[in-house]
Design a protein around this motif. Structure first.
Motif, PDB file in Angstrom:
ATOM      1  N   VAL A 179      -6.936   2.688  -4.949  1.00  0.00           N
ATOM      2  CA  VAL A 179      -7.284   1.467  -3.952  1.00  0.00           C
ATOM      3  C   VAL A 179      -8.762   1.270  -4.016  1.00  0.00           C
ATOM      4  CG1 VAL A 179      -7.656   1.455  -1.151  1.00  0.00           C
ATOM      5  CG2 VAL A 179      -5.867   2.032  -2.186  1.00  0.00           C
ATOM      6  N   GLU A 229       4.213   2.701   2.155  1.00  0.00           N
ATOM      7  CA  GLU A 229       3.501   2.704   3.522  1.00  0.00           C
ATOM      8  C   GLU A 229       5.020   3.443   4.224  1.00  0.00           C
ATOM      9  OE1 GLU A 229       0.312   0.653   4.622  1.00  0.00           O
ATOM     10  OE2 GLU A 229      -1.041   2.504   4.147  1.00  0.00           O
ATOM     11  N   ARG A 285       0.373  -1.082   0.096  1.00  0.00           N
ATOM     12  CA  ARG A 285      -0.204  -0.525  -0.062  1.00  0.00           C
ATOM     13  C   ARG A 285       1.028   1.382  -0.140  1.00  0.00           C
ATOM     14  NH1 ARG A 285      -2.092  -2.916   3.531  1.00  0.00           N
ATOM     15  NH2 ARG A 285      -1.074  -2.237   5.322  1.00  0.00           N
ATOM     16  N   GLU A 336      -2.464   0.509  -4.530  1.00  0.00           N
ATOM     17  CA  GLU A 336      -2.104  -0.900  -3.696  1.00  0.00           C
ATOM     18  C   GLU A 336      -0.645  -1.744  -4.898  1.00  0.00           C
ATOM     19  OE1 GLU A 336      -5.703  -2.597  -2.524  1.00  0.00           O
ATOM     20  OE2 GLU A 336      -7.057  -2.817  -4.193  1.00  0.00           O
TER      21      GLU A 336
END
Length: 132
Positions: A130, A81, A51, A105
């Motif tokens: 996403v 992330e 992600r 993602e």
């Protein structure tokens, strides 16, 4: 990417496997033996979540050899992330405009097909918006 090299790095191409430095906790992708942050030995496996968000992007209209059939396509710098920034193609955009900061993602998708008689299909990671 030539087929033998693709198979050597398939783990990180399919699942974003990198390393974490045991000295400074920096997350590293792609894996390397030396931490780029502190210079310490870094061989501890780390599985990235896949992600992140679009950091920058460009739409490719003139593709390199082997990718002509997919133009135009969008390539992005994706800030994961966990910190590292990776370069990847965006997919499954539909009519959605790409924006800086857009959450994305990782997904596994066809990268390209070997046009020779072998017909080898190379898969790897791409990023999609996403799903909500």
């Amino acid at each position: 990417m030539e087929v033998p090299r693709h198979w050597r790095i398939r783990q990180q191409r399919y699942s974003l496997v990198g390393e974490v430095c045991p000295h400074c906790e920096a997350k590293i992708f792609p894996p390397r033996d030396v931490c780029p942050e502190c210079g310490g030995e870094a061989k501890t496996r780390f599985d990235f979540s896949g992600r992140g968000e679009v950091f920058s992007f460009a739409v490719m209209h003139d593709a390199p050899a082997g990718y002509e059939k997919t133009t135009p396509y969008t390539v992005a710098l994706v800030k994961l992330e966990e910190g590292p920034v990776v370069t990847a193609q965006l997919t499954d955009l539909g009519e959605q405009p790409v924006e800086i900061g857009m959450p994305v993602e990782m997904v596994t998708r066809k990268i390209r097909e070997d046009e020779e008689e072998r017909g080898v299909i190379l898969y790897g990671y791409k990023f999609r918006p996403v799903l909500k």
